[in-house]
Design an enzyme around this catalytic site. Structure first.
Site, PDB file in Angstrom:
ATOM      1  N   SER A 194       0.800  -1.223   0.000  1.00 32.12           N
ATOM      2  CA  SER A 194       0.000   0.000   0.000  1.00 32.12           C
ATOM      3  C   SER A 194       0.830   1.269   0.000  1.00 32.12           C
ATOM      4  O   SER A 194       0.305   2.344  -0.318  1.00 32.12           O
ATOM      5  CB  SER A 194      -0.936   0.011   1.220  1.00 32.12           C
ATOM      6  OG  SER A 194      -1.870  -1.033   1.142  1.00 32.12           O
ATOM      7  N   HIS A 209      -0.862   6.163   8.386  1.00 31.71           N
ATOM      8  CA  HIS A 209      -0.741   4.858   7.744  1.00 31.71           C
ATOM      9  C   HIS A 209      -0.281   5.056   6.304  1.00 31.71           C
ATOM     10  O   HIS A 209      -0.135   6.181   5.832  1.00 31.71           O
ATOM     11  CB  HIS A 209      -2.082   4.126   7.816  1.00 31.71           C
ATOM     12  CG  HIS A 209      -1.953   2.630   7.808  1.00 31.71           C
ATOM     13  ND1 HIS A 209      -2.366   1.850   6.750  1.00 31.71           N
ATOM     14  CD2 HIS A 209      -1.451   1.779   8.733  1.00 31.71           C
ATOM     15  CE1 HIS A 209      -2.134   0.578   7.023  1.00 31.71           C
ATOM     16  NE2 HIS A 209      -1.574   0.505   8.219  1.00 31.71           N
ATOM     17  N   THR A 227      -1.443   4.739   3.139  1.00 33.82           N
ATOM     18  CA  THR A 227      -2.170   5.522   2.127  1.00 33.82           C
ATOM     19  C   THR A 227      -2.124   7.028   2.402  1.00 33.82           C
ATOM     20  O   THR A 227      -1.648   7.791   1.549  1.00 33.82           O
ATOM     21  CB  THR A 227      -3.620   5.034   2.001  1.00 33.82           C
ATOM     22  OG1 THR A 227      -3.611   3.697   1.505  1.00 33.82           O
ATOM     23  CG2 THR A 227      -4.422   5.922   1.069  1.00 33.82           C
ATOM     24  N   GLU A 239     -10.008   7.490   2.343  1.00 36.11           N
ATOM     25  CA  GLU A 239      -9.584   6.087   2.305  1.00 36.11           C
ATOM     26  C   GLU A 239     -10.521   5.203   3.125  1.00 36.11           C
ATOM     27  O   GLU A 239     -10.727   5.426   4.320  1.00 36.11           O
ATOM     28  CB  GLU A 239      -8.169   5.922   2.862  1.00 36.11           C
ATOM     29  CG  GLU A 239      -7.692   4.476   2.758  1.00 36.11           C
ATOM     30  CD  GLU A 239      -6.479   4.155   3.626  1.00 36.11           C
ATOM     31  OE1 GLU A 239      -5.834   3.136   3.343  1.00 36.11           O
ATOM     32  OE2 GLU A 239      -6.201   4.907   4.571  1.00 36.11           O
ATOM     33  N   ASP A 292      -8.939  -3.549   3.495  1.00 34.73           N
ATOM     34  CA  ASP A 292      -7.675  -4.275   3.427  1.00 34.73           C
ATOM     35  C   ASP A 292      -7.446  -5.116   4.674  1.00 34.73           C
ATOM     36  O   ASP A 292      -7.052  -6.286   4.599  1.00 34.73           O
ATOM     37  CB  ASP A 292      -6.545  -3.258   3.239  1.00 34.73           C
ATOM     38  CG  ASP A 292      -5.164  -3.888   3.225  1.00 34.73           C
ATOM     39  OD1 ASP A 292      -4.822  -4.548   2.234  1.00 34.73           O
ATOM     40  OD2 ASP A 292      -4.421  -3.718   4.215  1.00 34.73           O
ATOM     41  N   ASP A 325      -5.802   0.545  -4.278  1.00 35.19           N
ATOM     42  CA  ASP A 325      -4.345   0.506  -4.415  1.00 35.19           C
ATOM     43  C   ASP A 325      -3.875  -0.845  -4.933  1.00 35.19           C
ATOM     44  O   ASP A 325      -2.924  -0.947  -5.686  1.00 35.19           O
ATOM     45  CB  ASP A 325      -3.658   0.840  -3.085  1.00 35.19           C
ATOM     46  CG  ASP A 325      -4.257   0.099  -1.900  1.00 35.19           C
ATOM     47  OD1 ASP A 325      -5.233  -0.653  -2.062  1.00 35.19           O
ATOM     48  OD2 ASP A 325      -3.745   0.286  -0.775  1.00 35.19           O
TER      49      ASP A 325
END
Length: 527
Positions: free
Chosen positions: A114, A175, A177, A335, A340, A381
């Site tokens: 990612s 994080h 992203t 996001e 994920d 992603d």
């Protein structure tokens, strides 16, 4: 023969037990399908009048790990949550007129992570796995490879062009992203200085939480998790004062939240840490907003305390109300990060409900903006080794069993399955019989072919849905790093300022097209 007969009987029983038609009666009539197709055709013909307006606003919805099988399964789930069979349902992203594919590989990885992908769709260049906001010349975890290899993001380009900018995520705000939007780090895991090796600190590298507030100091809206990385080590968390693992982590003694609050106290700045505080704000009286709702990631939407933790949709709603006050427009990164996490844990139900919630947020953003001046893109992603099959009948619950037994071990199996992950289980040396457990539980780990403690990403292309000004530039199959270049071109920011404004306020494509033609001619001469 006995096994075959047993399979047929079980299949019939499963089909019969559903007790309802497997599809609407109207679908038996060819006129139904022909009428639908003709209407779709008419709608498609209207797209010939391309939207060439300048994009005042830019919104990127990023479903982390939301591969095409996840999109399809989320569509079915959305419909089934509304009492439908599900397959015919439309997600909000399904309504976008332009769809393309993005190749997700990192410069050094066939199956990406990612961080490298975030650098691609935010900074416009492909990069190594595990690194954010740096080019492929930087080496993961090697601090001394950072300097000189930094690359900037479309969030910065928008800010420098006078737009308001925001980040909304269900993960930590530092994080992988979101961090590529503002940080330059050769290691995505350097959340605070506590997670960094002494050598890197000595080499002058900064942790990602610190970079959030220093690199682009005036990010207008920041909403997500990650409180613990902002406070001095052992500082008790405001929400979980007795839980040691949620305490502050910083070794440098800095209180980044207090520093931010001090900086914006005279600029209509507000810090909030729970839903009540967030929703009690008057967006017209807020210019800067920092919301950190959990020490780490926000809870899964299925487990969210609706009294204390905001949903992704609620965060997006507040963010847009604040950002849209700027007459120059805004850039917003949203996001759905825990799609994920659900997949990594083999918890398909958690992952798909996260995807449905992100689709609700897309719908809310649609109601608050106009397709005439807002370019909205929805993508992922990367994918996961997640899929569903087994010849399930129409309307079968997406979390249900396939209508057959395995002809090898004569046991049932769920439609959803992972290629690898923690759902691999043997009982007395043979495959677990899923009919003996609650496979509809929120945290059920779907069966996997290969045992791993954490399921892995997938390497296939991901979908890119686009609507608004110049959305038609996203077509066919592209490299993932193409995405921010399209967004910047549509909004006349970053590298794409000079071509843009014609007398009627639309984006003029001719200069860039002529440049491409010249480049192709020059290339042919060289060859």
């Amino acid at each position: 023969m006995k096994v075959t007969a047993l399979l047929i009987i079980c299949s019939c029983l499963m089909l019969g037990s559903l007790g309802k038609p497997q599809f609407p009666e109207q679908e038996k009539d060819p006129k139904y399908w022909n009428t639908w197709a003709q209407q779709t055709l008419k709608n498609a013909l209207t797209l010939q009048n391309l939207n060439k307006n300048k994009a005042k606003n830019l919104i990127l919805f990023l479903g982390d790990g939301m591969g095409v099988p996840t999109v399809t399964a989320a569509r079915i789930l959305k419909g089934q949550l509304n009492g439908q069979s599900g397959e015919e349902t439309q997600l909000e992203m399904d309504k976008f007129p332009f769809v393309s594919l993005a190749k997700t590989y990192n410069t050094n990885a066939q199956v990406p992570d990612s961080a490298g992908t975030a650098t691609a769709y935010l900074c416009g260049v492909k990069a190594n796995e595990g690194t954010v906001g740096v080019s492929a010349a930087a080496v993961r975890s090697q601090c001394n490879s950072t300097q000189g290899n930094e690359v900037t993001s479309i969030l910065r380009w928008a800010k420098e062009a006078g737009k308001s900018v925001g980040i909304v995520t269900t993960t930590r705000v530092n994080h992988a992203t979101p961090s590529a939007a503002y940080a330059h780090s050769v290691d995505r895991d350097w959340y605070s200085d506590n997670e960094m090796p002494a050598e890197a600190l000595k080499g002058g590298c900064k942790d990602i939480a610190r970079q959030l507030f220093e690199n682009i100091p005036n990010i207008d809206v920041i909403l997500g998790g990650g409180r613990k990385y902002m406070f001095p080590k052992n500082t008790s968390d405001v929400e979980y004062p007795d839980v040691l693992k949620h305490s502050g982590t910083r070794n440098d003694g800095r209180n980044l939240v207090q520093e931010w609050t001090d900086r914006v106290k005279d600029k209509k700045g507000h810090y909030v840490w729970n839903k009540k505080q967030l929703l009690s704000l008057n967006p017209n009286s807020v210019d800067y907003l920092l919301g950190l709702f959990e020490p780490m990631d926000l809870p899964y939407d299925l487990e969210r305390n609706s009294n204390t933790d905001p949903s992704l949709t609620e965060m997006v709603d507040v963010a847009i109300k604040i950002l849209k006050k700027n007459p120059s427009g805004f850039y917003l990164l949203v996001e759905g990060g825990r799609i994920d996490h659900g997949h990594h844990e083999g918890k398909a139900k958690q992952a798909l409900h996260e995807a449905v919630e992100m689709d609700r947020a897309i719908g809310r953003a649609d109601l608050m903006t106009s397709v005439h001046d807002t370019l909205t893109i929805v993508t992922a992603d990367h994918s996961h080794v997640f899929n569903f099959g087994g010849y399930t009948v129409r309307g079968n619950t997406i979390f249900g069993l396939a209508p057959m037994l395995s002809d090898i071990d004569q046991k049932p199996f769920t439609s959803i399955i992972y290629g690898n992950g923690p759902g691999y289980k043997l009982v007395n040396g043979v495959r677990e019989n899923v009919s003996t457990i609650d496979y509809q539980d929120n945290n059920y780990q779907a069966q996997a072919a290969v045992p791993l403690s954490m399921e892995t990403h997938g390497g296939e292309d991901v979908a890119v849905f686009a609507k608004g000004p110049l959305a038609h530039l996203l077509h066919g199959v592209h490299e993932q790093n193409y995405i921010p270049h399209v967004m910047a071109y549509a909004a006349c920011i970053g590298q794409n300022r000079e071509h843009c404004m014609s007398s009627n306020g639309s984006a003029d494509l001719r200069p860039v097209l002529s440049s491409i033609a010249a480049l192709l001619t020059f290339t042919r001469l060289l060859c």
